[in-house]
Design an enzyme around this catalytic site. Structure first.
Site, PDB file in Angstrom:
ATOM      1  N   ASP A  17       0.678  -1.372  -0.104  1.00 20.74           N
ATOM      2  CA  ASP A  17       0.033   0.176   0.048  1.00 20.74           C
ATOM      3  C   ASP A  17       0.712   1.328  -0.044  1.00 20.74           C
ATOM      4  O   ASP A  17       0.532   2.262   0.853  1.00 20.74           O
ATOM      5  CB  ASP A  17      -1.037   0.021   1.180  1.00 20.74           C
ATOM      6  CG  ASP A  17      -1.972  -1.129   1.041  1.00 20.74           C
ATOM      7  OD1 ASP A  17      -1.928  -1.716   0.164  1.00 20.74           O
ATOM      8  OD2 ASP A  17      -2.709  -1.322   2.175  1.00 20.74           O
ATOM      9  N   LYS A 115      -6.999  -4.896  -2.795  1.00 19.13           N
ATOM     10  CA  LYS A 115      -7.596  -5.455  -1.594  1.00 19.13           C
ATOM     11  C   LYS A 115      -8.824  -4.356  -1.406  1.00 19.13           C
ATOM     12  O   LYS A 115      -8.504  -3.121  -1.302  1.00 19.13           O
ATOM     13  CB  LYS A 115      -6.806  -5.810  -0.649  1.00 19.13           C
ATOM     14  CG  LYS A 115      -5.720  -4.862  -0.164  1.00 19.13           C
ATOM     15  CD  LYS A 115      -4.946  -5.560   0.921  1.00 19.13           C
ATOM     16  CE  LYS A 115      -3.930  -4.393   1.662  1.00 19.13           C
ATOM     17  NZ  LYS A 115      -4.699  -3.203   2.146  1.00 19.13           N
ATOM     18  N   CYS A 160      -1.950  -2.532   7.838  1.00 17.43           N
ATOM     19  CA  CYS A 160      -1.931  -3.756   6.684  1.00 17.43           C
ATOM     20  C   CYS A 160      -0.331  -4.606   6.813  1.00 17.43           C
ATOM     21  O   CYS A 160      -0.627  -5.724   6.249  1.00 17.43           O
ATOM     22  CB  CYS A 160      -2.309  -2.958   5.350  1.00 17.43           C
ATOM     23  SG  CYS A 160      -3.832  -2.367   5.174  1.00 17.43           S
TER      24      CYS A 160
END
Ligand code: VGL
Ligand code: ZN
Length: 212
Positions: A17, A115, A160
């Site tokens: 990310d 995701k 994450c």
């Protein structure tokens, strides 16, 4: 773990990310989100296998505080799949905020796992959505490709990255988190908690300088 030597066949770097919304100026900005980009680029140049994850939400995503009446960012709400932290709108599909940071070298990435693309459920981990049982398909990919040791970098260390590293370890991958290649949200000492949990589960937390 002694200082790891990168194996070109069985090691993969998973970059979590590194997107504009998680960098200074973004919707869910993380301190130093952009500062880790050169560290990640140096690291990824040395791996034969580089994978990326991309937080990728529809506008009506259930994790957005704006989609809950009276909800504020960092509140916790009860969802059918368990507790869910509410966030500012971020990483909306197709927006600039969802793009990878402009200086992140993405050219050599062999896979991008998106995701959080289902409106009714969030997904922190690169492996499972937040119901902790819906797979993203990443495990199958890694097993078929013979990738057995995974190095994690990216944002956010305490969300994450931690969820991904814990799932990785639980599924039998040797797991390393590259500490200086990660940036944390660190809300209510969430970084301490995450680091302690990873350490307890056998995830190795190492500086990038120890990786040869
Ligand atoms: C993340 C909060 C919400 C992350 C993603 O990438 O750590 N955190 N969505
Ligand atoms: Zn998100």
């Amino acid at each position: 773990m002694s200082d790891p030597v990168i194996d070109r066949h069985s090691d993969a770097l998973i970059v979590v990310d590194v997107q504009n919304d998680f960098c200074p100026g973004g919707a869910l900005a993380v301190d130093r989100g952009d500062a880790i980009v050169p560290v990640i680029n140096d690291l990824s140049a040395r791996f034969a296998h580089v994978l990326l994850t991309q937080d990728w939400h529809p506008r009506n995503h259930t994790s957005f505080a704006s989609n809950h009446r009276g909800g504020a960012p960092f509140d916790t709400v009860e969802m059918p799949y368990g507790a869910q932290t509410l966030w500012p709108d971020h990483c909306v599909q197709g927006t600039r905020g969802a793009d990878f940071h402009g200086h992140l070298n993405v050219e050599r990435a062999e896979l991008v796992i998106r995701k959080g693309f289902r409106s009714e459920i969030d997904s922190y981990s690169a492996f499972f959505e937040n119901d902790r049982k819906t797979p993203t398909g990443l495990t199958g990919y890694l097993r078929e490709r013979g990738l057995t040791r995974l190095f994690f970098a990216g944002i956010a260390t305490d969300v994450c990255v931690a969820y991904s590293a814990l799932d990785s370890q639980a599924q039998g991958f040797e797991t390393v988190v590259v500490e200086d290649a990660c940036a944390a949200i660190d809300h209510d000492s969430s970084l301490d908690t995450a680091v302690r949990q990873m350490d307890m589960q056998g995830v190795a937390l190492l500086p990038s300088t120890s990786i040869r």
